[in-house]
Design a protein around this motif. Structure first.
Motif, PDB file in Angstrom:
ATOM      1  N   ARG A 143       0.855  -1.184   0.000  1.00 19.65           N
ATOM      2  CA  ARG A 143       0.000   0.000   0.000  1.00 19.65           C
ATOM      3  C   ARG A 143       0.888   1.230   0.000  1.00 19.65           C
ATOM      4  N   GLU A 144       0.387   2.317  -0.592  1.00 23.16           N
ATOM      5  CA  GLU A 144       1.160   3.548  -0.674  1.00 23.16           C
ATOM      6  C   GLU A 144       1.343   4.152   0.705  1.00 23.16           C
ATOM      7  N   LEU A 153      -1.025  -1.678  -7.027  1.00 24.59           N
ATOM      8  CA  LEU A 153      -1.163  -0.810  -5.862  1.00 24.59           C
ATOM      9  C   LEU A 153      -2.582  -0.240  -5.833  1.00 24.59           C
ATOM     10  N   PRO A 154      -3.297  -0.394  -4.712  1.00 27.92           N
ATOM     11  CA  PRO A 154      -4.645   0.181  -4.609  1.00 27.92           C
ATOM     12  C   PRO A 154      -4.631   1.681  -4.899  1.00 27.92           C
TER      13      PRO A 154
END
Length: 586
Positions: free
Chosen positions: A402-403, A438-439
């Motif tokens: 996740r970022e 990546l979401p």
């Protein structure tokens, strides 16, 4: 519209045939032998090589390039591109002490790339013939001295049908005993990264005209991505002139680099951080008196950690010769993204963050970390610039994928047209490194394995998630050094050695070896230490900063028995190892 560097070379050969594309300083000296090749001549020679390859039905196959430093490599490389052949730059044998290592690596690369032909210089091809008994692979491979291909062959060249996704070359990144890993770079990757380099480094038509086309001076190895994609191929992309000379001549006399810059007055030149340190060591008053570095606008610094102290000292030392601090250009890139990912702002000083190197404090664009006076800036983190248009860069949690928010350290992930296709014939590694999602973001990302954080859009690289060691601009895998150390003496326990780098100060990142010693060999500790140093020096060309011999069971391992190098490094730095013998040296 130009689809590839092949098209651009044709365009330059048509519109400016007499312009010098490359000059090569044969001795490394501006007053020594100088070889030059014009765009017209470069087109003829590359087409002659291409026609030779085409006539033998080699389009789509792999050609290994084994050249000494010089212009013939450029002709051979561009010849492969012009034939639709996949180039595989390799390191030729370089002296007796390197022959075994070079041959071992060549064997692996030949096998992995499934090379069908070897292109090289006359001496290299002759040397391969002499070592044929050690390279039975050569029995099935054609070796050719490209200098012997006549110019007349160019007449039969046929323009290849190249698309963006056509493979241009393989950039191998593996260590000497690791499995080879070739990055698959397409023609589309190449042209996009050349666009990025030109844009980020300010290579505009007006700048080119102001420098009369003199854009590069480079001693960087052309078989590595920084030397090839940067100075060599950006020259063809732009239709400008580059001055090249051998890495060996630079290492012998680093002042040659600055003398060539002073003589030819290029816009752009650079190298890893260690190159600037070497230049500083040879900065005599006599040298400074004879230099004029006022034309040098982009002094790029990448491929290994960029050090604030080096930047400061270089700017101060060479200011009397006209060098400006604003020319310092920290950057970040990797072969998996073709080359450049982020770069500084031309004409602005480097961005520093904090005075303690741990990301504390405010970003400062003037040179000093806020809240710290004097030389505390020397331990500040150095920004490596911003991504170019078309490049998406995020900091991700490597476990959760996740970022991470601005300012938090995580793994650097990259997306864009410069990101290579993957690893050659290695689906597992390609899926692991090139297919991350990546979401909140569309498309796939390249996982670089490098750690960093973003602050106000600026990238700060803080370390490596992977264990790759970079010493003096060269990549080394710790497993390679560990194996060499363990075989140095029978009293060293197999699988019980840890190799890692530490910051030695001015010398930058330097290797340390920690090895478990059998209890009955404690009296031989000094001899074992000397043997480890000798083994690492012979096999890898490295001077070990420190060898530490420890009690059995001392080196941290995972539950599955794998060496924990980061934990070993932390224990070393904390003085927590149970030492039975140690030696420190430069």
């Amino acid at each position: 519209m130009a689809r590839s560097l092949v098209d651009l070379l044709t365009m330059h050969a048509t519109h400016q045939p007499d312009r010098t594309a490359y000059r090569y300083l044969a001795t490394g000296d501006c007053d020594g032998e100088i070889q030059e090749i014009s765009y017209a001549r470069l087109a003829v020679r590359s087409r002659a090589v291409a026609a030779w390859l085409q006539e033998r039905g080699l389009a789509g196959s792999r050609a290994m390039l084994l050249y000494p430093p010089g212009l013939e490599f450029v002709c051979g490389y561009l010849g492969c591109l012009a034939a639709g052949v996949v180039a595989v730059p390799g390191v030729p044998p370089q002296g007796r002490s390197h022959n075994h290592r070079a041959l071992t690596r060549m064997k692996r690369l030949i096998a992995d790339a499934d090379a069908k032909v070897i292109l090289g210089g006359r001496e290299v091809i002759a040397a391969l013939g002499e070592t044929a008994e050690h390279l039975p692979e050569l029995d099935e491979i054609t070796c050719v001295v490209t200098e012997d291909i006549p110019d007349e062959a160019a007449a039969s060249w046929r323009e290849p049908d190249l698309a963006d996704d056509s493979v241009a070359f393989l950039q191998y990144t593996s260590g000497s005993t690791s499995a080879p890993r070739g990055v698959v770079v397409t023609h589309g990757n190449l042209t996009d990264n050349e666009r990025i380099i030109a844009a980020r480094m300010g290579h505009t038509p007006d700048v080119i005209a102001a420098h009369d086309g003199e854009m590069f001076v480079s001693w960087l190895p052309v078989y590595h991505d920084m030397g090839l994609i940067g100075p060599v191929l950006n020259t063809v992309y732009l239709g400008v002139t580059a001055t090249l000379f051998s890495p060996l001549h630079f290492l012998q006399r680093p002042d040659r680099w600055l003398t060539a810059i002073s003589r030819y007055r290029p816009h752009t030149s650079g190298g890893p951080n260690f190159a600037y340190e070497l230049a500083l060591k040879h900065a005599t008053p006599e040298l400074l008196d004879g230099l004029d570095l006022g034309s040098w606008k982009v002094a790029f610094n990448g491929a290994e950690p960029v050090r604030a102290a080096t930047l400061r000292r270089f700017a101060e030392t060479f200011a009397p010769a006209g060098f400006r601090r604003e020319a310092l250009y920290p950057c970040y890139g990797l072969a998996e993204a073709t080359l450049l990912v982020t770069g500084g702002t031309v004409g602005a000083p480097p961005v520093l963050h904090g005075g303690n190197g741990h990301g504390n404090g405010e970003v400062d664009r003037g040179g000093n970390a806020e809240g710290h006076g004097g030389r505390n800036e020397d331990v500040a983190a150095v920004g490596c610039g911003r991504p170019a248009d078309g490049v998406t860069l995020v900091i991700a949690d490597p476990e959760l994928r996740r970022e991470r928010p601005e300012g938090e350290v995580g793994e650097i992930w990259v997306q864009g047209a410069s990101v290579a296709r993957g690893y050659w014939r290695n689906a597992l590694a390609t899926r692991e490194h090139f297919r991350a999602t990546l979401p909140g973001h569309e498309g796939r990302f390249l996982r670089t394995g490098d750690l960093g954080f973003l602050r106000d859009g600026e990238l700060f690289v803080t370390g490596r998630l992977k264990d790759l060691m970079v010493v003096d601009g060269r990549n080394h895998y710790p497993q390679d050094l560990e194996l060499s150390a363990e075989t140095a003496h029978p009293a060293l326990r197999p699988g019980c050695t840890a190799a890692f780098c530490v910051d030695s100060g001015v010398e930058g990142e330097q290797p340390v070896l920690v090895a478990e010693l059998a209890p009955d060999a404690v009296g031989e500790a000094e001899q074992v230490t000397d043997l480890i140093r000798a083994a690492i020096g012979e096999a890898h060309g490295l001077s070990v900063h420190d060898v530490v011999l420890v009690d059995p069971g001392t080196i941290p391992k995972t539950s599955s028995g794998k060496i924990q190098r980061h934990a070993s490094r932390a224990a070393y730095l904390d003085g927590a190892l149970r030492v039975v013998g140690a030696a420190v040296g430069g």
